[in-house]
Every structure is written in structure tokens, then in C-alpha cells.
Write an enzyme that holds these catalytic residues in place. Structure first.
Site, mmCIF file in Angstrom:
data_model
loop_
_atom_site.group_PDB
_atom_site.id
_atom_site.type_symbol
_atom_site.label_atom_id
_atom_site.label_comp_id
_atom_site.label_asym_id
_atom_site.label_seq_id
_atom_site.Cartn_x
_atom_site.Cartn_y
_atom_site.Cartn_z
ATOM 1 N N GLU A 69 36.762 11.943 -2.938
ATOM 2 C CA GLU A 69 35.519 12.727 -2.901
ATOM 3 C C GLU A 69 34.878 12.440 -1.555
ATOM 4 O O GLU A 69 34.619 11.299 -1.218
ATOM 5 C CB GLU A 69 34.634 12.323 -4.069
ATOM 6 C CG GLU A 69 35.349 12.621 -5.381
ATOM 7 C CD GLU A 69 34.605 12.129 -6.598
ATOM 8 O OE1 GLU A 69 33.385 12.255 -6.620
ATOM 9 O OE2 GLU A 69 35.266 11.602 -7.504
ATOM 10 N N CYS A 83 25.841 12.687 -0.320
ATOM 11 C CA CYS A 83 26.809 13.726 0.001
ATOM 12 C C CYS A 83 26.268 15.086 -0.407
ATOM 13 O O CYS A 83 26.623 16.105 0.161
ATOM 14 C CB CYS A 83 28.118 13.441 -0.695
ATOM 15 S SG CYS A 83 27.903 13.114 -2.439
HETATM 16 P P1 NAP Z 1 33.189 5.675 4.796
HETATM 17 O O1 NAP Z 1 32.817 5.148 6.114
HETATM 18 O O2 NAP Z 1 34.280 6.657 4.707
HETATM 19 O O3 NAP Z 1 33.496 4.420 3.886
HETATM 20 C C1 NAP Z 1 33.826 4.554 2.519
HETATM 21 C C2 NAP Z 1 34.685 3.387 2.105
HETATM 22 O O4 NAP Z 1 35.940 3.455 2.778
HETATM 23 C C3 NAP Z 1 34.091 2.023 2.443
HETATM 24 O O5 NAP Z 1 34.372 1.137 1.391
HETATM 25 C C4 NAP Z 1 34.862 1.655 3.689
HETATM 26 O O6 NAP Z 1 34.918 0.272 3.931
HETATM 27 C C5 NAP Z 1 36.217 2.196 3.366
HETATM 28 N N1 NAP Z 1 37.124 2.357 4.499
HETATM 29 C C6 NAP Z 1 36.832 2.481 5.816
HETATM 30 N N2 NAP Z 1 37.958 2.620 6.545
HETATM 31 C C7 NAP Z 1 38.988 2.587 5.673
HETATM 32 C C8 NAP Z 1 40.412 2.683 5.810
HETATM 33 N N3 NAP Z 1 41.013 2.862 6.971
HETATM 34 N N4 NAP Z 1 41.162 2.592 4.696
HETATM 35 C C9 NAP Z 1 40.591 2.442 3.493
HETATM 36 N N5 NAP Z 1 39.257 2.336 3.307
HETATM 37 C C10 NAP Z 1 38.463 2.419 4.383
HETATM 38 O O7 NAP Z 1 31.928 6.354 4.087
HETATM 39 P P2 NAP Z 1 30.483 5.731 3.882
HETATM 40 O O8 NAP Z 1 29.790 5.713 5.191
HETATM 41 O O9 NAP Z 1 30.560 4.484 3.109
HETATM 42 O O10 NAP Z 1 29.817 6.812 2.925
HETATM 43 C C11 NAP Z 1 29.260 7.986 3.379
HETATM 44 C C12 NAP Z 1 30.216 9.147 3.178
HETATM 45 O O11 NAP Z 1 30.585 9.247 1.812
HETATM 46 C C13 NAP Z 1 29.609 10.494 3.516
HETATM 47 O O12 NAP Z 1 30.553 11.260 4.212
HETATM 48 C C14 NAP Z 1 29.318 11.092 2.147
HETATM 49 O O13 NAP Z 1 29.246 12.495 2.132
HETATM 50 C C15 NAP Z 1 30.459 10.584 1.353
HETATM 51 N N6 NAP Z 1 30.149 10.610 -0.074
HETATM 52 C C16 NAP Z 1 30.759 11.555 -0.863
HETATM 53 C C17 NAP Z 1 30.472 11.629 -2.215
HETATM 54 C C18 NAP Z 1 31.123 12.657 -3.107
HETATM 55 O O14 NAP Z 1 31.052 12.501 -4.315
HETATM 56 N N7 NAP Z 1 31.767 13.677 -2.580
HETATM 57 C C19 NAP Z 1 29.551 10.738 -2.775
HETATM 58 C C20 NAP Z 1 28.953 9.789 -1.939
HETATM 59 C C21 NAP Z 1 29.269 9.729 -0.596
HETATM 60 P P3 NAP Z 1 33.887 -0.430 4.969
HETATM 61 O O15 NAP Z 1 32.540 -0.283 4.363
HETATM 62 O O16 NAP Z 1 34.366 -1.822 5.038
HETATM 63 O O17 NAP Z 1 34.028 0.321 6.263
#
Ligand code: NAP
Ligand code: MG
Length: 516
Positions: A287, A321
Site C-alpha cells: 500500500e 496517504c
Molecule cells: P517509507 O520511507 O517508504 O518507509 C516505509 C517503511 O519501509 C519503513 O519501515 C522503512 O524503514 C522501510 N524501508 C525503507 N527502505 C526499505 C528497503 N529498501 N527495503 C525494505 N524496507 C524499507 O515510507 P514512510 O515515510 O515511512 O511513510 C510515508 C509513505 O507511506 C507515504 O508515501 C504514504 O503515502 C505511504 N502510506 C500509504 C498508506 C496506504 O495505505 N496506502 C498508508 C500510510 C502511508 P525505515 O523507517 O528504517 O527507513
């Protein structure tokens, strides 16, 4: 079993609730700065390195320090989850659901404590933190019932054939890697974890690095509910350091991810490539981001539209999001809606969420702050700054709610996810034009239409291509079981969290046929 009902939100205007919350906030504030271990196979493990979780409202304040996993710890966690799978996958569905119901009951009793940690670690206001906790409770109550339903579905839906006993069983997949974001540090983490384990899978849970303490508090609740060791392994660590390792691991059967488009696509790509010794195709449930629009038609209730745009754009500083970052307004009412939004927004107080009168708290960290401020600079060249556009005072990462007017639907701030308190307004010539503008991004998560025109409601139902489309209400705030949530296109793999089909993604169906 009682029918599922969403957890009611707390009314903080009632003095008893307000007082109970303040007491919980005191308790949490008295426990800041502690050390937390990894939890692998039920064992508590300290590593040489730590993740320091800071309070975004007071960026000097340390919320807690969690052990930080390296690849060796990640390997241990994978092995522990794999070992636990054998026994856990054979626990009957009703019993697995029972663990979730127990954990939900514990969380309900302790909801203000968890909300207080959400306020401190993620910078959520009382109402936003309370909604996050309520949603976490809902996911456990809902998926617990759903797995029982799914266990019975196979028998109910098969066509009978005389002389045979046929059964369709939804069996678990294996070890899942669960990777949640920081913006719903409890609800989304609990949702993906609960769906995984209630379906009979075991989990390596890598929380977001900005919010690992809330995640630990949930791990404690699972343990208190009696979840066997190794079913959930708590593994904070940097996504860039251990993320790829977990995703590429040959024992990984599925990845449940919520986060950015960029990371989601990377996971999807890495998971597609089989590792040496891997005997299955990995499943990815992702997501991802959004660029969500609210359309205001010429005959809409303009006061309600303006209020809902402001709430959808600036609740939790736009870090959802589902947040509204594009307002697409019919030219006949454009000036009025813009002026009303500007007026409401100018009255929003920004600051430390410990002070209940602040509506808008901080953004999560320095990196997010810089990125959003960069987008505000881009916005200044793409439109007219109507409100905000600068930092707000305080010891944390505060940005004023910001409105840009007169922005082209193709502009960067209309296309790219900013994930902060920024909304851009564009003028539509007609309802057709508004729908066309709303559909012109690569995302497709949520959207909302304000109109009194029945024909336009039906037109939007057909043509506005988003996973969650709302009419005459805000585009945020989906409730488990009521508004199954998830988007199209680059917003993810078209799954619906909190919906009746979600657990199918965490299971596989086995048909057995016996001649009688
Ligand atoms: P993110 O930077 O993509 O991080 C999400 C998770 O992925 C974190 O636990 C992060 O760890 C991990 N991660 C980072 N690099 C990775 C890799 N190479 N391999 C595996 N995991 C990795 O997103 P965020 O800043 O936490 O959240 C914001 C984003 O989430 C926005 O784009 C938002 O729209 C989206 N979101 C979507 C929904 C939905 O339901 N569609 C709901 C909520 C949020 P670290 O923290 O250690 O970097
Ligand atoms: Mg933090």
C-alpha cells in the site's frame, strides 16, 4: 461472538476522558529515554547499535532507544519465524483469533497509554492518536472474525456432488516480512501484523525507524496476550540496511508493506527474483502513496466543502496517504471556497501537541521538514501563496498549513506526493474538467466530491478512478470494516485493508476431495 463494531472515538471534551488522557501522558512522559531490545523467538536481544527515537514536537527529547538489527539479527529473526511456523500454522483459526481478541482487550484497557506514546513519538494530536489506537483495536477485532468466516467459507460455497466430500481450506503461506510506515505507527503496524498471524503465518516485524517505541509497546501487548514465542519477531532496523536482506531472503514467503511508492516498487522488484533454494513465488502486498483530490461542484454546500478540505489537508499535518493535497473547484465557486479555506486555516494553531489547543503538530523529522519546505519553494513558482508557506516557531519541526492558489493540475505540487501540510487549488471549467484533472496523477488512493447534483455523483462513481471515493465528506478517516481501504495504480497492489477480501492475500486455498 458479538458482531464487530468499530471502536468509538474518545470525546475529549468530557472532563473524565481528558483527565484520564493527561494521566496517561504523564505516565509515558515519566518513561522517556529508556532502552528497548529486539525480541526474537521470545528472547530479548541487545545489539551494539541503537535507533534513537526523538519527539518531533521537541526535537531534543529522546522518546526511547531501541536495539538496531544488523543482518545477523535479521537472519536470526527469519530462522525464529520459520521455526515457529510449524506449530503456529496448525493452531485452529478460532484459537488464533482468540489471541487477537485478547490483545484487543488489553489495548482497549490501555488505549490512552498507547495514544500518549503516539502523541509523543509521532507528534499526533489527541484526536489523531486516539483514532490511530481505535483503528488498531478494530483491525484485531475485525480480522479475528474474518478468519473464522474464511475458515467456514470453503464449505459453504462449494457445489455439492453426490458421493464426494469436498472441502476448501484457506491455509497459511509461511513467513511474512511486515514493513509499516511511521505515520500510523500503531494502526497500520497492527493491521498488517494481525492479518498475517491470524491467517496462520509467522512474522518478522520491522517497524519504521521514526516510531519503534510504539511498536515495542504493541509487542509487549502481544506477549501479554500469550502469543507463542517466534510468531512475531520485533526487529527494528534501518530499511536500507536490512530491508533488502529480509525481502530477498529465501525463507520469505510474502511481504506486507505500507509506505512510499519508491520503496514499494523496490520491494516488488526484489521479491520477484527467486533466491537460491527458494521454492515459491513471493507475494507482495503493498500500500503506497497518494495524491488525493477533493472536487467542489458549483452547487455544493460550500461551507462544508471548505471545512472538509481543511481537515483532510491539515489533520496530522497532511502526513496521511489519504490527505487532500489537491482542491479542484468549479470556477463559479472557486473564490468563495478558497477564501473560506484560507479563513479557517488562518485560525489553526500550530505547535507542540502536548498543548491540546494546537490543531497542527510538527512534521515527523528533519528530513521530512526539508523536503516539505523544498516543495513550498517549488509551489511559490507554480502558484500564488494564499496561506502559510513558512516554518512556525517551536523546538520541533513545525510548518504552517499552506495553501497555494491558481495551480495547474500538471504542476509538480499537483503531481508529486509532498506528505506535509500543503494543498494546491486549481480552477475547473466544468464537472467533466474537474474529473479529468482529478484523474491525471499516477496515484489513485482516495478522493472526495462535494456536490448536490445526483447525476454528477453517479458520473464520479463511474469515472473518478480511486480506491476510496467519498461524497460530501472528507477524504481521510476510513474505518475498518466500514470503508475497506486501499488504492489503484501507483497507490499499491489494489488490496483492501479492513475489508472482507483482505485475508485472502495472506492465505492460499487447498482443495481436498474424498470419495465417500
Ligand atoms: P517509507 O520511507 O517508504 O518507509 C516505509 C517503511 O519501509 C519503513 O519501515 C522503512 O524503514 C522501510 N524501508 C525503507 N527502505 C526499505 C528497503 N529498501 N527495503 C525494505 N524496507 C524499507 O515510507 P514512510 O515515510 O515511512 O511513510 C510515508 C509513505 O507511506 C507515504 O508515501 C504514504 O503515502 C505511504 N502510506 C500509504 C498508506 C496506504 O495505505 N496506502 C498508508 C500510510 C502511508 P525505515 O523507517 O528504517 O527507513
Ligand atoms: Mg521520532
Amino acid at each position: 461472538m458479538i458482531t464487530y463494531r468499530p471502536e468509538p472515538f474518545t470525546d475529549f471534551r468530557e472532563t473524565m476522558h481528558a483527565r484520564q488522557f493527561e494521566e496517561a501522558l504523564q505516565r509515558a512522559s515519566g518513561e522517556l529515554g529508556k532502552d528497548y531490545p529486539l525480541v526474537i523467538g521470545g528472547k530479548r536481544i541487545m545489539t551494539g547499535k541503537q535507533i534513537i527515537s526523538l519527539n518531533p514536537s521537541q526535537s531534543q527529547e529522546i522518546i526511547g532507544k531501541t536495539a538496531k538489527a544488523d543482518r545477523e539479527a535479521a537472519e536470526q529473526a527469519m530462522q525464529a519465524a520459520f521455526q515457529a511456523f510449524g506449530a503456529w500454522s496448525r493452531v485452529p483459526a478460532e484459537q488464533r483469533a482468540g489471541y487477537l481478541f485478547k490483545a484487543a482487550a488489553i489495548l482497549r484497557r490501555r488505549k490512552h497509554d498507547l495514544s500518549a506514546w503516539l502523541l509523543l513519538e509521532a507528534g499526533k494530536s489527541r484526536a489523531e492518536a486516539d483514532a490511530d489506537t481505535a483503528e488498531a483495536i478494530d483491525f484485531m477485532e475485525y480480522y479475528g472474525r474474518q478468519i473464522i468466516e474464511l475458515a467456514q467459507r470453503g464449505q459453504r460455497t462449494l457445489v455439492a456432488l453426490t458421493g464426494e466430500d469436498n472441502q476448501l481450506d484457506y491455509i497459511p503461506l509461511g513467513v511474512g516480512v511486515v514493513i509499516p510506515p511511521w505515520n500510523f505507527p500503531l494502526a497500520i503496524l497492527v493491521g498488517m501484523t494481525a492479518a498475517s498471524i491470524v491467517s496462520g503465518n509467522t512474522v518478522v516485524l520491522k517497524p519504521a525507524s521514526a516510531t519503534p517505541v510504539v511498536a515495542y509497546k504493541f509487542m509487549e501487548i502481544l506477549e501479554e496476550a500469550g502469543i507463542p514465542a517466534g510468531v512475531v519477531n520485533y526487529l527494528p532496523g534501518s530499511g536500507s540496511e536490512i530491508g533488502d536482506y529480509l525481502v530477498e531472503h529465501p525463507l520469505t514467503r510474502f511481504v506486507a508493506f505500507t509506505g512510499s511508492r519508491e520503496v514499494g516498487l523496490r520491494i516488488n522488484e526484489l521479491a520477484a527474483k527467486p533466491a537460491a533454494g527458494q521454492i515459491w513465488m513471493k507475494r507482495v502486498i503493498a500500500e503506497m502513496g497518494g495524491k488525493d483530490s477533493i472536487i467542489v461542484d458549483r452547487d455544493a454546500d460550500l461551507e462544508s466543502a471548505a471545512l472538509n478540505i481543511v481537515q483532510s489537508a491539515f489533520g496530522y499535518s497532511g502526513q496521511k496517504c489519504s490527505a487532500c493535497s489537491r482542491a479542484i473547484v468549479h470556477q463559479d465557486v472557486y473564490d468563495e471556497v478558497l477564501n473560506r479555506c484560507a479563513k479557517i486555516t488562518n485560525n489553526l494553531k500550530v505547535g507542540d501537541v502536548r498543548d491540546a489547543s494546537n490543531y497542527t503538530g510538527p512534521v515527523i523529522d528533519k528530513q521530512a521538514y526539508r523536503k516539505i519546505m523544498d516543495y513550498i519553494e517549488i509551489g511559490k513558482s507554480e502558484g500564488t501563496l494564499a496561506v502559510g508557506g513558512s516554518a512556525a516557531e517551536g523546538n520541533g519541526f513545525y510548518i504552517r498549513p499552506t495553501i497555494f492558489a491558481g495551480v495547474s493540475p500538471k504542476a509538480r505540487i499537483m503531481q508529486e506526493e509532498i506528505f506535509g501540510p500543503v494543498v494546491a487549488f486549481t480552477k475547473a471549467r466544468s464537472f467533466d474538467h474537474a474529473i479529468e484533472a482529478a484523474n491525471n496523477t499516477e496515484y489513485g488512493l482516495t478522493g472526495s466530491v462535494f456536490t448536490r447534483n445526483r447525476a454528477h455523483i453517479e458520473q464520479a462513481r463511474r469515472e473518478f478512478h480511486v480506491g476510496n471515493l467519498y461524497f460530501n465528506r472528507k477524504c481521510t478517516g476510513a474505518i475498518v470494516g466500514v470503508h475497506p481501504f486501499g488504492g489503484f495504480n501507483m497507490s499499491g497492489t489494489d488490496s483492501k485493508a479492513g475489508g472482507p477480501d483482505y485475508l485472502m492475500l495472506f492465505t492460499q486455498a487447498k482443495l481436498t476431495s474424498e470419495v465417500l
